[in-house]
Structure formats: structure tokens, C-alpha cells
Design an enzyme around this catalytic site. Structure first.
Site, PDB file in Angstrom:
ATOM      1  N   PHE A  66     -61.021   3.430   3.921  1.00  0.00           N
ATOM      2  CA  PHE A  66     -59.939   5.149   4.954  1.00  0.00           C
ATOM      3  C   PHE A  66     -58.402   4.877   4.059  1.00  0.00           C
ATOM      4  CE2 PHE A  66     -56.644   6.239   8.521  1.00  0.00           C
ATOM      5  CZ  PHE A  66     -57.039   7.602   8.501  1.00  0.00           C
ATOM      6  N   THR A 113     -57.163  -0.698   1.541  1.00  0.00           N
ATOM      7  CA  THR A 113     -57.958  -0.871   1.175  1.00  0.00           C
ATOM      8  C   THR A 113     -59.531  -0.802   1.412  1.00  0.00           C
ATOM      9  OG1 THR A 113     -56.583  -2.377   3.177  1.00  0.00           O
ATOM     10  CG2 THR A 113     -58.963  -2.687   3.360  1.00  0.00           C
ATOM     11  N   GLU A 134     -51.141  -0.666   9.587  1.00  0.00           N
ATOM     12  CA  GLU A 134     -50.802   0.073  10.870  1.00  0.00           C
ATOM     13  C   GLU A 134     -50.158   0.276  11.040  1.00  0.00           C
ATOM     14  OE1 GLU A 134     -55.132   0.757  10.615  1.00  0.00           O
ATOM     15  OE2 GLU A 134     -54.043   0.226  12.430  1.00  0.00           O
ATOM     16  N   GLY A 135     -49.021   0.655  10.820  1.00  0.00           N
ATOM     17  CA  GLY A 135     -47.379   1.079  11.333  1.00  0.00           C
ATOM     18  C   GLY A 135     -46.730  -0.688  10.950  1.00  0.00           C
ATOM     19  N   THR A 136     -45.322  -0.299  10.292  1.00  0.00           N
ATOM     20  CA  THR A 136     -44.772  -1.656  10.561  1.00  0.00           C
ATOM     21  C   THR A 136     -44.136  -1.482  12.182  1.00  0.00           C
ATOM     22  OG1 THR A 136     -42.634   0.067  10.264  1.00  0.00           O
ATOM     23  CG2 THR A 136     -43.748  -0.484   8.598  1.00  0.00           C
ATOM     24  N   SER A 137     -43.769  -2.673  11.395  1.00  0.00           N
ATOM     25  CA  SER A 137     -43.298  -3.264  12.803  1.00  0.00           C
ATOM     26  C   SER A 137     -41.659  -2.372  13.357  1.00  0.00           C
ATOM     27  CB  SER A 137     -42.700  -4.655  12.654  1.00  0.00           C
ATOM     28  OG  SER A 137     -42.739  -5.704  13.197  1.00  0.00           O
ATOM     29  N   ILE A 166     -42.881 -27.372   9.546  1.00  0.00           N
ATOM     30  CA  ILE A 166     -43.440 -28.611   9.441  1.00  0.00           C
ATOM     31  C   ILE A 166     -43.568 -29.611   8.822  1.00  0.00           C
ATOM     32  CG2 ILE A 166     -44.599 -29.719  11.156  1.00  0.00           C
ATOM     33  CD1 ILE A 166     -43.799 -27.558  12.759  1.00  0.00           C
ATOM     34  N   GLY A 170     -45.455   6.687   3.820  1.00  0.00           N
ATOM     35  CA  GLY A 170     -46.213   5.929   4.575  1.00  0.00           C
ATOM     36  C   GLY A 170     -45.788   6.337   6.285  1.00  0.00           C
ATOM     37  N   SER A 171     -44.727   5.291   6.068  1.00  0.00           N
ATOM     38  CA  SER A 171     -44.768   5.696   8.011  1.00  0.00           C
ATOM     39  C   SER A 171     -44.332   7.188   7.970  1.00  0.00           C
ATOM     40  CB  SER A 171     -43.262   4.910   8.074  1.00  0.00           C
ATOM     41  OG  SER A 171     -42.548   3.711   7.934  1.00  0.00           O
TER      42      SER A 171
HETATM   43  C1  FAD Z   1     -52.272  -4.713   1.994  1.00  0.00           C
HETATM   44  C2  FAD Z   1     -52.036  -3.080   2.701  1.00  0.00           C
HETATM   45  C3  FAD Z   1     -53.237  -2.506   3.058  1.00  0.00           C
HETATM   46  C4  FAD Z   1     -53.465  -1.207   3.827  1.00  0.00           C
HETATM   47  N1  FAD Z   1     -54.395  -0.465   3.789  1.00  0.00           N
HETATM   48  C5  FAD Z   1     -53.749   0.908   4.066  1.00  0.00           C
HETATM   49  C6  FAD Z   1     -55.474   1.835   4.380  1.00  0.00           C
HETATM   50  O1  FAD Z   1     -57.086   0.931   4.092  1.00  0.00           O
HETATM   51  N2  FAD Z   1     -55.892   2.618   4.379  1.00  0.00           N
HETATM   52  C7  FAD Z   1     -53.971   3.542   4.467  1.00  0.00           C
HETATM   53  O2  FAD Z   1     -54.263   4.508   4.872  1.00  0.00           O
HETATM   54  N3  FAD Z   1     -53.213   2.485   4.518  1.00  0.00           N
HETATM   55  C8  FAD Z   1     -53.170   1.547   3.845  1.00  0.00           C
HETATM   56  N4  FAD Z   1     -52.047   0.602   4.154  1.00  0.00           N
HETATM   57  C9  FAD Z   1     -50.326   1.992   3.811  1.00  0.00           C
HETATM   58  C10 FAD Z   1     -49.793   1.054   5.128  1.00  0.00           C
HETATM   59  O3  FAD Z   1     -50.222   1.057   5.994  1.00  0.00           O
HETATM   60  C11 FAD Z   1     -48.468   1.625   4.767  1.00  0.00           C
HETATM   61  O4  FAD Z   1     -47.699   0.741   3.863  1.00  0.00           O
HETATM   62  C12 FAD Z   1     -47.708   1.163   5.849  1.00  0.00           C
HETATM   63  O5  FAD Z   1     -47.585   2.648   6.747  1.00  0.00           O
HETATM   64  C13 FAD Z   1     -46.172   1.319   5.414  1.00  0.00           C
HETATM   65  O6  FAD Z   1     -45.933   2.216   4.790  1.00  0.00           O
HETATM   66  P1  FAD Z   1     -44.501   2.528   3.783  1.00  0.00           P
HETATM   67  O7  FAD Z   1     -45.043   1.470   2.655  1.00  0.00           O
HETATM   68  O8  FAD Z   1     -45.026   4.068   2.878  1.00  0.00           O
HETATM   69  O9  FAD Z   1     -43.521   1.911   3.416  1.00  0.00           O
HETATM   70  P2  FAD Z   1     -41.988   2.859   4.237  1.00  0.00           P
HETATM   71  O10 FAD Z   1     -42.885   3.773   4.926  1.00  0.00           O
HETATM   72  O11 FAD Z   1     -41.686   3.890   3.063  1.00  0.00           O
HETATM   73  O12 FAD Z   1     -41.488   1.995   5.268  1.00  0.00           O
HETATM   74  C14 FAD Z   1     -40.677   1.021   4.401  1.00  0.00           C
HETATM   75  C15 FAD Z   1     -39.395   0.996   5.383  1.00  0.00           C
HETATM   76  O13 FAD Z   1     -38.892   1.873   6.055  1.00  0.00           O
HETATM   77  C16 FAD Z   1     -38.885   1.270   7.436  1.00  0.00           C
HETATM   78  N5  FAD Z   1     -38.631   2.611   8.366  1.00  0.00           N
HETATM   79  C17 FAD Z   1     -39.509   3.575   7.657  1.00  0.00           C
HETATM   80  N6  FAD Z   1     -39.071   4.901   8.793  1.00  0.00           N
HETATM   81  C18 FAD Z   1     -39.174   4.225   9.665  1.00  0.00           C
HETATM   82  C19 FAD Z   1     -37.857   4.980  11.114  1.00  0.00           C
HETATM   83  N7  FAD Z   1     -38.295   5.980  11.194  1.00  0.00           N
HETATM   84  N8  FAD Z   1     -36.751   3.696  11.631  1.00  0.00           N
HETATM   85  C20 FAD Z   1     -37.068   2.771  11.126  1.00  0.00           C
HETATM   86  N9  FAD Z   1     -37.468   2.259  10.361  1.00  0.00           N
HETATM   87  C21 FAD Z   1     -38.322   3.199   9.465  1.00  0.00           C
HETATM   88  C22 FAD Z   1     -40.046   0.804   7.452  1.00  0.00           C
HETATM   89  O14 FAD Z   1     -40.562   0.098   8.690  1.00  0.00           O
HETATM   90  C23 FAD Z   1     -40.462  -0.647   6.761  1.00  0.00           C
HETATM   91  O15 FAD Z   1     -39.760  -1.249   6.409  1.00  0.00           O
HETATM   92  C24 FAD Z   1     -52.115  -0.942   3.267  1.00  0.00           C
HETATM   93  C25 FAD Z   1     -50.584  -1.408   2.919  1.00  0.00           C
HETATM   94  C26 FAD Z   1     -50.818  -2.431   2.592  1.00  0.00           C
HETATM   95  C27 FAD Z   1     -49.627  -2.753   2.083  1.00  0.00           C
END
Ligand code: FAD
Length: 408
Positions: free
Chosen positions: A128, A165, A388-391, A362, A136-137
Site C-alpha cells: 500500500f 512495506t 500508521e500515523g505518528t504518536s 532488567i 508523510g504525516s
Molecule cells: C518501516 C516503515 C514502514 C512503513 N510502511 C508504510 C506503508 O506500507 N505505506 C505507506 O504509505 N507508508 C508507510 N510508512 C510511512 C509512515 O506512515 C510515515 O513514516 C509516517 O506517516 C510519518 O511520516 P514521515 O516519516 O514523513 O514523518 P513526518 O510527517 O515528517 O514527521 C516528522 C515528525 O514531525 C511530527 N509532526 C508532523 N506533523 C505534526 C503535527 N501537525 N503536529 C505535531 N507533530 C507533527 C511527527 O509526529 C514526527 O515526529 C512506513 C514507514 C516506515 C518507517
């Protein structure tokens, strides 16, 4: 909430749990360190899972529709208890399958989902692809374009996806693209890219901190042409949706775009994966604390260590309750008024990071080595506050849901 919610999954579900636990203990766990070091997709294990029926759409559909509502979280927890990298290699296909199930027509579901899994003799995986280098986000920033060629009834896709993935090694790729950039996320649509389509190629394969048995790569789309029938949901539905969006009419319920709908449906399942890792690390740490002696007694005799374990177990159980609630709500079509799906993923992901870090502590020096599995589990847990969406994004979704305010 309906009175049918129960913490007893029922005999059938418990039997499935025990069966999966056996596979995780006998097949996945013993192979975990090797595939982590190799950083390669564990095809023989996926094939073994396929032969047993664990790697198949039927299996996931059965778990999803189990009346207990907790079939999927139980399955995820057991597989990821075995190992997260191998677990993700086994279940990664489901993210693409869910996108087709959620947005596709019956015909599209019937055509594409079997090709995503292949057969036990010839297993396939699916990918996907939503994330991009600059999206990303902020999913709304994606730049991959899909342009309709009416004369040929084909869609032409151009762009670069990242972090996919199974990207590039998949038989079927599901790609989210913009059909009307002026509409932001409301101008997005999802497309199936069939096996062997010219113009789709794998870009960089990432070397990762954790879940190293799971393949993660860029996917480059260069003039990829797919038949009109590959637009999930069909052209008529897309045109209606775009017309509504252009008039500025919000969809009832406002569930956002296709990619977000896919992520929302999968969040409790991802939380359950994190719980599997946390439980595995907790069990290793509990066992170690009871047998490792310092100062002439087991280290668990110290309240400091015992209380760490008490906190670990409490947080795992709390996370599981949130995940089961959200999963039950999803299966029973309950509205997520407080973003309970996001809550479950947020808490479970943070719990996995907390518990695996405590487990390493531990185990002392042993916890820091690859002789013991908690070092790998700690690395694997880190992804659960990112994908799947950062914390932070989960908190944003929850904050908006509980306040009704456009929190930024
Ligand atoms: C191993 C792995 C597998 C993955 N698999 C898939 C997949 O199969 N398909 C797919 O489509 N994607 C996939 N992803 C992508 C994943 O969903 C993104 O990495 C994730 O959504 C974060 O996007 P980014 O890495 O660009 O971080 P960014 O969006 O650049 O974020 C960087 C930091 O800024 C923070 N941040 C950003 N915006 C805000 C806000 N508005 N408020 C507060 N904090 C914010 C974030 O929380 C993070 O800490 C995968 C990623 C990894 C690492």
C-alpha cells in the site's frame, strides 16, 4: 455501548489464539534473529504460513468477522509475539487488501485480493503506497498524479512513493494519487497497479533500525498506465465525489479521503502488534528477574525491579483493553466519537517502547546484546510511534475528536 462487549473471546477464538501461538513459538521465534540479521523478506516462513492457512485473505476475513470483535487483535498479538519483523512480512499484505476491501467494487475485490496473496506454492505479497518524501504525516501534500486518458480508458500515474512495506517486491501495488490537486485530500483516489505493469520500479530499499525482516522501499511510478477498471470504486463514484468536493459539500460523516479511511480501519490492529512485542519482552524480563541472582538473591526480590515489572504488565493489559474496545467498536460499526482507534494505537505503541526499554534494563548487560531477544524487540518497538500515523498525529486526531476544535 451495547451489552454484547465481552472480555471472553469465546472458545473458537481461544483455539485460534493457541494455534497461532504454536506457530509463533515453533516457527517464527526460532527464525527471528536470523531474518533480522539478513534484513530480507522471510519467504519460506510466509510460505509455511500460507500452507497452514495463516497467510490468506480468508483467514483475516474470518478473524475480522468473528462475532467477538477481537479476532484480528488476538491474531496480531500472537504473530508479533513471535517476532515483529517476520510478523509484518506475514501481515503487510493486509494493508493493501484492506484498501481494496474498503474502497473497491465487488468485482475489484474478487479480481485483486487473491493475486495479492498468491497460492501456497507461489506466495505473493502486496504493498500500500501512500507516503511520499514530502508527504508523510501531511498526506494532503502528496504529489503523485493520476491523469485520465479518456481515449484509451486508462489512468497514467507519475510520482515517487516512499516507505512502502513490500514496495517493489509486491505483485499488486495499491497507489494513492491525486486526480485533482486543487482539492487537497478530497482530490485523492486509490489505484491498483497489476503485477508486471511497465513503469513501476523499486527505488531505494531502506536499511532500518528495527523490523528488519520486513521490506521497506521507495516505489517509482514513471508513466505507469493502468486500465480504467483499476481505479478503486470506479469512475462514476469518483466523478460524483469530485463534483461534491468542488461544490464545497462535505461528505456525511466527513471521514476524509481514501488513504485516511484505510489507516483508520487498521489502527487497532497495529496497536495489537505493538502489544505482541511488549508482551514478549515482558515475559523474557520476568523470567530473567526471577532467575538472575545478585547480592545472593533473585533481582526480582528488589522492589525496584518488581515494581518495574508490575508497571510493564499493567500497561500491557491497559493497552490491550483499549485495542479490544476499538476493534469491537469497528466490527460493530460504533462511531469513534473520541477517536478510540487512534487512542488504542497511541497507547499500545508507546507501551511497546516503554516495556521493551524496561526489559533491556532488567536484563542489564545481556539486554544490550543480540544474545537475548529484548535488544531486537526494543529496536522493533520504535516503529510503533511512527508508522500508521505518528504518536503526535494520533494525539492530534484525538484532540480534534474530543474538542471539536481545529487543533493544529
Ligand atoms: C518501516 C516503515 C514502514 C512503513 N510502511 C508504510 C506503508 O506500507 N505505506 C505507506 O504509505 N507508508 C508507510 N510508512 C510511512 C509512515 O506512515 C510515515 O513514516 C509516517 O506517516 C510519518 O511520516 P514521515 O516519516 O514523513 O514523518 P513526518 O510527517 O515528517 O514527521 C516528522 C515528525 O514531525 C511530527 N509532526 C508532523 N506533523 C505534526 C503535527 N501537525 N503536529 C505535531 N507533530 C507533527 C511527527 O509526529 C514526527 O515526529 C512506513 C514507514 C516506515 C518507517
Amino acid at each position: 455501548m451495547s451489552s454484547t462487549f465481552s472480555l471472553d473471546p469465546g472458545a473458537d477464538q481461544l483455539a485460534v489464539r493457541d494455534w497461532l501461538h504454536g506457530f509463533a513459538a515453533d516457527v517464527i521465534r526460532p527464525a527471528a534473529a536470523e531474518w533480522d540479521e539478513r534484513e530480507e523478506t522471510p519467504w519460506p516462513i510466509i510460505q509455511e504460513a500460507a500452507k497452514l492457512g495463516i497467510y490468506s485473505l480468508d483467514f483475516y476475513a474470518q478473524q475480522y468477522f468473528d462475532p467477538s470483535g477481537v479476532g484480528i487483535p488476538i491474531a496480531m498479538e500472537e504473530l508479533f509475539w513471535g517476532d515483529a519483523g517476520i510478523g509484518l512480512s506475514i501481515v503487510g499484505t493486509t494493508l493493501a487488501a484492506v484498501a481494496v476491501l474498503a474502497n473497491g467494487t465487488d468485482e475489484q475485490i474478487g479480481t485483486w485480493t487473491p493475486q495479492m496473496f498468491g497460492t501456497p506454492d507461489d506466495v505473493k505479497v502486496a504493498a500500500f503506497c501512500s507516503s511520499e518524501p514530502d508527504a508523510g504525516s501531511d498526506v494532503g501534500a502528496l504529489r503523485t498524479r493520476a491523469v485520465y486518458d479518456e481515449a484509451k480508458d486508462e489512468w497514467v500515474l507519475n510520482g515517487t512513493k516512499t516507505w512502502a512495506t513490500n514496495g517493489g517486491i509486491a505483485a499488486v501495488h495499491v497507489v494513492v494519487a491525486s486526480v485533482d490537486p486543487d482539492l487537497g485530500t478530497r482530490g485523492h483516489a486509490s489505484f491498483v497497479v497489476p503485477p508486471g505493469t511497465p513503469g513501476l520500479r523499486q527505488g531505494q530499499k531502506f536499511k532500518k533500525h528495527g523490523i528488519r525482516a520486513s521490506h521497506t522501499a521507495e516505489v517509482v511510478l514513471d508513466g505507469v498506465r493502468v486500465p480504467g477498471s483499476c481505479l478503486l470504486g470506479g469512475k462514476e463514484k469518483l466523478d460524483e465525489r469530485l463534483a461534491r468536493a468542488r461544490e464545497g459539500v462535505k461528505r456525511a460523516g466527513g471521514r476524509g479521503n481514501a488513504a485516511m479511511a484505510t489507516f483508520e480501519a487498521s489502527r487497532p490492529a497495529v496497536g495489537a502488534q505493538a502489544i505482541g512485542i511488549a508482551r514478549a519482552a515482558y515475559e523474557v524480563a520476568l523470567d530473567y528477574a526471577k532467575t538472575r541472582e545478585q547480592f545472593g538473591r533473585p533481582i526480582i526480590d528488589n522492589q525496584g525491579v518488581a515494581f518495574q515489572l508490575a508497571d510493564m504488565k499493567t500497561r500491557i493489559d491497559a493497552a490491550r483493553l483499549l485495542v479490544w474496545r476499538a476493534s469491537w467498536m469497528a466490527v460493530n460499526n460504533q462511531p469513534f466519537t473520541a477517536a478510540e482507534g487512534s487512542m488504542s494505537k497511541l497507547y499500545a505503541g508507546e507501551t511497546a517502547k516503554f516495556v521493551t526499554a524496561q526489559a533491556m534494563q532488567i536484563l542489564g548487560g545481556n539486554g544490550f546484546t543480540r544474545e537475548y531477544p529484548v535488544e531486537r524487540m526494543h529496536r522493533d518497538s520504535a516503529i510503533y510511534s511512527i508508522f500508521e500515523g505518528t504518536s503526535e498525529i494520533q494525539r492530534l486526531v484525538i484532540a480534534r475528536a474530543i474538542s471539536g476544535m481545529p487543533i493544529r
